[in-house]
Design a protein around this motif. Structure first.
Motif, PDB file in Angstrom:
ATOM      1  N   ILE A 156     108.271   9.753   1.352  1.00 26.10           N
ATOM      2  CA  ILE A 156     106.852   9.611   1.085  1.00 26.10           C
ATOM      3  C   ILE A 156     106.060  10.856   1.328  1.00 26.10           C
ATOM      4  N   HIS A 157     105.379  11.395   0.265  1.00 23.67           N
ATOM      5  CA  HIS A 157     104.740  12.596   0.073  1.00 23.67           C
ATOM      6  C   HIS A 157     105.596  13.895   0.868  1.00 23.67           C
ATOM      7  N   SER A 158     106.868  13.883   0.308  1.00 22.04           N
ATOM      8  CA  SER A 158     107.910  14.701   0.919  1.00 22.04           C
ATOM      9  C   SER A 158     107.653  16.202   0.856  1.00 22.04           C
ATOM     10  N   VAL A 159     107.844  17.010   2.024  1.00 19.10           N
ATOM     11  CA  VAL A 159     107.855  18.542   1.808  1.00 19.10           C
ATOM     12  C   VAL A 159     109.189  18.649   0.777  1.00 19.10           C
ATOM     13  N   PRO A 160     108.884  19.344  -0.198  1.00 20.80           N
ATOM     14  CA  PRO A 160     110.292  19.479  -1.004  1.00 20.80           C
ATOM     15  C   PRO A 160     111.173  20.569  -0.523  1.00 20.80           C
ATOM     16  N   PRO A 161     112.445  20.232  -1.163  1.00 21.14           N
ATOM     17  CA  PRO A 161     113.628  21.172  -0.651  1.00 21.14           C
ATOM     18  C   PRO A 161     113.528  22.688  -1.082  1.00 21.14           C
ATOM     19  N   GLN A 162     114.160  23.513  -0.375  1.00 23.36           N
ATOM     20  CA  GLN A 162     114.043  24.899  -0.577  1.00 23.36           C
ATOM     21  C   GLN A 162     114.136  25.102  -2.211  1.00 23.36           C
ATOM     22  N   GLY A 163     113.197  26.062  -2.463  1.00 23.62           N
ATOM     23  CA  GLY A 163     113.166  26.500  -3.880  1.00 23.62           C
ATOM     24  C   GLY A 163     111.835  25.816  -4.584  1.00 23.62           C
ATOM     25  N   ILE A 164     111.466  24.846  -4.155  1.00 20.51           N
ATOM     26  CA  ILE A 164     110.397  24.250  -4.999  1.00 20.51           C
ATOM     27  C   ILE A 164     109.132  24.500  -4.261  1.00 20.51           C
ATOM     28  N   ILE A 165     108.271  25.173  -5.046  1.00 19.54           N
ATOM     29  CA  ILE A 165     106.668  25.644  -4.472  1.00 19.54           C
ATOM     30  C   ILE A 165     105.836  25.488  -5.542  1.00 19.54           C
ATOM     31  N   THR A 166     104.583  25.491  -4.819  1.00 19.43           N
ATOM     32  CA  THR A 166     103.577  25.418  -5.744  1.00 19.43           C
ATOM     33  C   THR A 166     102.518  26.578  -5.448  1.00 19.43           C
ATOM     34  N   PHE A 167     101.658  27.074  -6.072  1.00 17.35           N
ATOM     35  CA  PHE A 167     100.609  28.034  -5.752  1.00 17.35           C
ATOM     36  C   PHE A 167      99.193  27.410  -5.538  1.00 17.35           C
ATOM     37  N   LYS A 168      99.300  25.889  -5.896  1.00 15.02           N
ATOM     38  CA  LYS A 168      97.936  25.417  -5.957  1.00 15.02           C
ATOM     39  C   LYS A 168      97.189  25.602  -4.543  1.00 15.02           C
ATOM     40  N   PHE A 169      95.911  25.914  -4.755  1.00 16.80           N
ATOM     41  CA  PHE A 169      95.084  26.420  -3.667  1.00 16.80           C
ATOM     42  C   PHE A 169      95.156  25.327  -2.327  1.00 16.80           C
ATOM     43  N   SER A 170      95.060  24.114  -2.819  1.00 18.63           N
ATOM     44  CA  SER A 170      94.917  23.190  -1.488  1.00 18.63           C
ATOM     45  C   SER A 170      96.277  23.062  -0.764  1.00 18.63           C
ATOM     46  N   PHE A 171      97.384  23.344  -1.281  1.00 23.11           N
ATOM     47  CA  PHE A 171      98.716  23.551  -0.621  1.00 23.11           C
ATOM     48  C   PHE A 171      98.659  24.835   0.213  1.00 23.11           C
ATOM     49  N   LEU A 172      98.287  25.662  -0.371  1.00 25.74           N
ATOM     50  CA  LEU A 172      98.087  27.114   0.538  1.00 25.74           C
ATOM     51  C   LEU A 172      97.155  26.992   1.503  1.00 25.74           C
ATOM     52  N   LYS A 173      96.070  26.354   1.247  1.00 26.15           N
ATOM     53  CA  LYS A 173      95.053  26.388   2.344  1.00 26.15           C
ATOM     54  C   LYS A 173      95.538  25.546   3.518  1.00 26.15           C
TER      55      LYS A 173
END
Length: 260
Positions: free
Chosen positions: A110-127
């Motif tokens: 449920i709304h999982s933190v992704p495994p290694q290597g999957i990332i986004t640079f979406k502002f909300s995620f970074l903030k």
């Protein structure tokens, strides 16, 4: 039909929240005939208030992802049958790691933190993630999310009183190291490896783990032959387990399990 007739559900808690976040889910699943357990993380056995008052907590600060995964692996192995694994956020990542090891009859992330290597640079995620990562601060001290941070990272879109109630009921100190571990080999998943059925869910208003990140996680499994499904829920934030819509999510998960 429940997968392999398994009726035991192991709920795996995410970071920053008390394991009592599963209480209503446990009661609901037990009403449907399941046996449930939701053990706290190591060093998080007390009440949410007690844990907040313990901050900075050196024992919590020392928690790491690999030992935490082993902790839940030990619980799963100690059960009389392979459990259904249901985890939220980092708990969802642990679900994926345990399925890699054949320790679950099925998994729901449920709304999982992704495994290694999957990332986004979406502002909300970074903030949302900047504070918990704790760069330039001592990792020997736990991180306690402020109410202001909680409102953005977990309960965005909710009434202010509901946000406060959720904060004081569930928010607890966290390890900065365990957050950082999610981008290391401790979070590695071999997406081509066969695994038990897996459902990944996301929420369209989640700031901490945007739906696009969960979908990218799902797509990584696309070339495999194992059952992997994805569901995006409208209007769910990262506090999805406690939102007013939680029973709709639980019903969807139960229906998915019983079709396996």
């Amino acid at each position: 039909m429940r997968t392999n007739q398994t009726t035991t559900v192991l709920f795996i808690t995410g970071a920053f929240v008390h394991h009592s976040c599963w209480d209503a889910w446990r009661t609901y699943f037990e009403g449907k005939g399941y046996t449930t357990l939701a053990p706290p993380w190591p060093h998080k056995e007390g009440s949410a208030e007690m844990l907040r008052n313990s901050h900075p907590n050196a024992d919590i600060a020392a928690n790491r992802l690999a030992p935490l995964t082993e902790y839940y692996a030990g619980i799963a192995k100690g059960l009389p049958e392979k459990p259904i694994l249901v985890g939220h956020s980092i708990g969802g990542l642990i679900v994926q790691l345990l399925l890699q090891r054949g320790l679950g009859a099925a998994g729901v992330a449920i709304h999982s933190v992704p495994p290694q290597g999957i990332i986004t640079f979406k502002f909300s995620f970074l903030k949302a993630g900047w504070g918990p990562l704790g760069f330039f601060t001592a990792t020997s001290k736990s991180f306690m999310m402020s109410f202001h941070q909680w409102k953005y990272a977990f309960t965005n879109g909710m009434d202010c009183d509901a946000q406060k109630d959720a904060y004081y009921q569930y928010a607890i100190p966290e390890s900065k190291l365990i957050v950082r571990d999610t981008i290391t080999s401790a979070a590695h998943v071999d997406f081509k490896q066969p695994h038990a059925p897996l459902l990944l869910t996301s929420g369209t208003t989640d700031h901490t783990i945007p739906a696009s990140l969960n979908y990218a996680n799902y797509r990584k499994y696309a070339k495999g032959q194992s059952v992997t499904d994805y569901k995006a829920f409208e209007g769910r934030n990262h506090f999805v387990l406690g939102q007013a819509t939680w029973k709709e999510d639980a019903d969807y998960i139960i229906a998915w399990l019983e079709k396996l």
